[in-house]
Design an enzyme around this catalytic site. Structure first.
Site, PDB file in Angstrom:
ATOM      1  N   ASP A  21       0.723  -1.510  -0.179  1.00 59.90           N
ATOM      2  CA  ASP A  21       0.183   0.511   0.236  1.00 59.90           C
ATOM      3  C   ASP A  21       0.958   1.468  -0.064  1.00 59.90           C
ATOM      4  OD1 ASP A  21      -2.554   1.333   0.291  1.00 59.90           O
ATOM      5  OD2 ASP A  21      -1.791   1.580   1.975  1.00 59.90           O
ATOM      6  N   LEU A  22       0.230   2.274  -0.444  1.00 61.54           N
ATOM      7  CA  LEU A  22       1.275   3.622  -0.200  1.00 61.54           C
ATOM      8  C   LEU A  22       1.028   4.681   0.558  1.00 61.54           C
ATOM      9  CD1 LEU A  22       1.015   3.709  -3.943  1.00 61.54           C
ATOM     10  CD2 LEU A  22       2.521   3.145  -2.562  1.00 61.54           C
ATOM     11  N   ASP A  23      -0.217   4.985   0.272  1.00 61.77           N
ATOM     12  CA  ASP A  23      -0.318   6.412   0.917  1.00 61.77           C
ATOM     13  C   ASP A  23      -1.001   5.671   2.550  1.00 61.77           C
ATOM     14  OD1 ASP A  23      -0.782   8.335  -0.846  1.00 61.77           O
ATOM     15  OD2 ASP A  23      -3.156   7.632  -1.292  1.00 61.77           O
TER      16      ASP A  23
ATOM     17  N   ASP B 270      -1.402   0.344   5.745  1.00 63.06           N
ATOM     18  CA  ASP B 270      -1.991   0.157   7.308  1.00 63.06           C
ATOM     19  C   ASP B 270      -3.104   0.163   8.059  1.00 63.06           C
ATOM     20  OD1 ASP B 270      -3.153   3.276   7.060  1.00 63.06           O
ATOM     21  OD2 ASP B 270      -2.195   2.458   5.226  1.00 63.06           O
TER      22      ASP B 270
END
Length: 241
Positions: free
Chosen positions: A12-14, A181
């Site tokens: 995941d990124l954000d 997250d």
């Protein structure tokens, strides 16, 4: 927990590599300032809070595009220009302002080096519901590919986006570790799709579910890199595949 095979990582990124809230706030301020200069009627009709409400309205009106945040942003800008009597042709330039700010990120302090270390051990693919651009950010060289909800046509936690990433990696889901997250989108979603999961719990929250748990849980991405370093046999399965 006993080590398990990790032949690839989907990431995941954000809010995993960088916090999104400061980016979102900066996008609103910068876009409003641009409107004040180039489309003053729009800036007056849609100050930041009103523009935010308009975006919520556009999202609610287009549930079929919930996976395409870029399109929803464009539609919001076009609607704001049209409703304020300004030239809708300005939308392209306004979106370019959004895109530049969207991809001006401030990494969590541990994230850049941890990403480098993880990518040196196993193939890494970005799997995100957001619209960050790895090339614009300058970290695309760490990834085999980027699979976004917009390109795939469905968003996490739908199993299909996880399965599509595994297929492109050429690795069965059970040997792919998804790292993120978000409890529902990342951990529960990955587990439901048959992947291993790693919860990056920077805020040290309590886990809310009794029926599913992350395979790994760390307070930072660096801790995951440390775990892979400490279990090298787990992270070498892809070499023999």
């Amino acid at each position: 927990m006993e080590p398990f095979p990790v032949s690839a990582v989907t990431l995941d990124l954000d809010d995993t590599l960088w916090p999104f809230a400061p980016i979102g706030a900066r996008i609103e301020r910068t876009l409003h300032a641009w409107m004040e200069q180039h489309s003053p009627q729009t800036a007056a009709r849609f100050p930041i809070e009103e523009m935010r409400a308009l975006r919520d309205c556009v999202v609610a009106e287009h549930p079929q595009h919930a996976h395409d945040l870029s399109l929803l942003r464009r539609l919001t800008i076009e609607r704001a220009l049209r409703d304020s009597g300004e030239d809708v042709a300005l939308a392209e330039a306004a979106y370019a302002i959004f895109f530049a700010e969207r991809n001006r990120v401030e990494f969590y302090p541990d994230a850049p080096d941890a990403l480098r270390r993880i990518a040196a051990r196993v193939p890494v693919a970005a799997v995100s519901n957001g619209n960050a651009d790895l090339a614009a950010i300058g970290i695309h060289h760490h990834f085999r590919f980027q699979l976004g909800a917009r390109e795939h046509g469905a968003a996490k936690p739908e199993p299909s986006i996880f399965h599509a990433a595994c297929a492109r990696l050429g690795v069965p889901p059970a040997h792919v570790l998804h790292v993120g997250d978000d409890i529902e989108m990342d951990v529960v979603g990955a587990a439901s799709a048959g992947l291993r999961s790693c919860w990056i719990n920077r805020d040290r929250l309590a886990w809310p579910h009794a029926d599913v748990r992350p395979d790994l849980e760390f307070a930072s991405l660096a801790a995951l890199a440390d775990w892979l370093d400490a279990h090298p046999s787990s992270a070498q399965e892809h070499v023999a595949a």
